[in-house]
Scaffold this active site. Structure first.
Site, mmCIF file in Angstrom:
data_model
loop_
_atom_site.group_PDB
_atom_site.id
_atom_site.type_symbol
_atom_site.label_atom_id
_atom_site.label_comp_id
_atom_site.label_asym_id
_atom_site.label_seq_id
_atom_site.Cartn_x
_atom_site.Cartn_y
_atom_site.Cartn_z
ATOM 1 C CE LYS A 106 -3.674 0.210 2.721
ATOM 2 N NZ LYS A 106 -3.596 1.107 1.758
ATOM 3 N N GLY A 127 0.649 3.974 -2.741
ATOM 4 C CA GLY A 127 0.832 4.678 -3.604
ATOM 5 C C GLY A 127 0.327 5.395 -4.012
ATOM 6 C CD GLU A 183 -3.573 4.410 3.212
ATOM 7 O OE1 GLU A 183 -4.017 4.890 2.352
ATOM 8 O OE2 GLU A 183 -2.538 3.446 2.927
ATOM 9 C CE LYS A 242 -5.261 -0.844 -7.508
ATOM 10 N NZ LYS A 242 -5.168 -0.398 -6.632
HETATM 11 C C1 5RP Z 1 -3.132 5.052 -0.617
HETATM 12 C C2 5RP Z 1 -3.474 3.201 -0.872
HETATM 13 C C3 5RP Z 1 -4.505 2.745 -1.643
HETATM 14 O O1 5RP Z 1 -4.955 2.379 -0.766
HETATM 15 C C4 5RP Z 1 -3.781 2.318 -2.631
HETATM 16 O O2 5RP Z 1 -2.816 3.420 -3.760
HETATM 17 C C5 5RP Z 1 -4.992 2.174 -3.730
HETATM 18 O O3 5RP Z 1 -5.106 2.724 -4.452
HETATM 19 P P1 5RP Z 1 -6.204 3.345 -5.592
HETATM 20 O O4 5RP Z 1 -7.767 2.641 -4.724
HETATM 21 O O5 5RP Z 1 -6.089 4.371 -5.785
HETATM 22 O O6 5RP Z 1 -5.890 2.066 -6.345
HETATM 23 O O7 5RP Z 1 -2.346 2.564 -0.139
HETATM 24 O O8 5RP Z 1 -1.966 5.446 0.135
#
Ligand code: 5RP
Length: 218
Positions: free
Chosen positions: A94, A96, A103, A121
């Site tokens: 996680k 991104g 989180e 994913k």
């Molecule tokens: C943010 C995260 C998000 O949960 C992860 O990047 C997934 O993002 P998305 O739902 O836009 O695909 O960890 O820090």
């Protein structure tokens, strides 16, 4: 089927886990944005939320949902968040969106972590998605050298400052065979705030948006 529709289907299915009159932990990202849209429809049955980012706080408040300081909430039965990669063992990458530290804090407090993802994913081995590591700014070069010693190729996410005032290194070239061990090892590097492996505390339930409809894995 378009990826956003699959994200929305997973997010909508996760609404079934929200108990009436509860405070729900809310993650960050585009999949979670659909979840917030769903919460907004039932906000009168909700006490409120704790939020993992300034971005989600803004979305929740715009929807009329009260956002509580986590320090004022002694128990949290549910945390709902997305992931960049997830394995059948329910270990994740996680961060991104750069919100990994908050989180991980909410995930630690919550009794149940429901991960919402579209089917793209799902992976067998973590590491194709570069692993985000949140770092105290003055430690950036030192931490990058330590990550290189572990075989990674860290890339500074230039221009990004996290909600905690830190920077992000995205680590490429890692094929993560033992996510629990690597998560623990990376957190030992001085200057690392946390890393985007969610393996020591993985997801309890995964809701996957697929072309055949949402699938729930426990
Ligand atoms: C943010 C995260 C998000 O949960 C992860 O990047 C997934 O993002 P998305 O739902 O836009 O695909 O960890 O820090």
């Amino acid at each position: 089927m378009d990826q956003n529709k699959l994200k929305q289907a997973a997010a909508t299915a996760a609404l079934d886990f929200v108990r009436p009159d509860s405070i729900v932990g809310v993650g960050t990202g585009s999949t979670v944005a659909f979840f917030i849209d769903g919460l907004a429809q039932r906000k009168d049955t909700l006490r409120g939320a704790v939020s993992s980012s300034e971005d989600s706080t803004q979305k929740l408040q715009a929807a009329g949902i009260e956002v509580f300081d986590l320090n004022t909430v002694s128990e949290l039965d549910l945390y709902v968040d997305g992931a960049d990669e997830i394995t059948p063992q329910q270990h994740m990458i996680k961060g991104g969106g750069g919100a990994l530290t908050r989180e991980k804090i909410i995930a630690a407090v919550a009794s149940q972590f429901v991960c919402i993802v579209d089917q793209s994913k799902q992976v067998d081995t973590l590491g194709t998605f570069p692993l985000p590591v949140e770092v105290i700014p003055m430690a950036r070069a030192y931490v990058a050298r330590e990550l290189e010693k572990l075989g990674g190729k860290p890339v500074w996410r230039e221009g990004v400052v996290t909600d905690n005032g830190n920077i992000i290194l995205d680590v490429h070239n890692l094929m993560i065979k033992n996510p629990v061990a690597l998560e623990t090892q990376l957190n030992q590097i001085t200057g690392v705030v946390t890393n985007g492996l969610f393996a020591c505390r993985g997801a309890d339930i995964v809701v996957v948006g697929t072309a055949q409809g949402p699938q729930i894995h426990k």
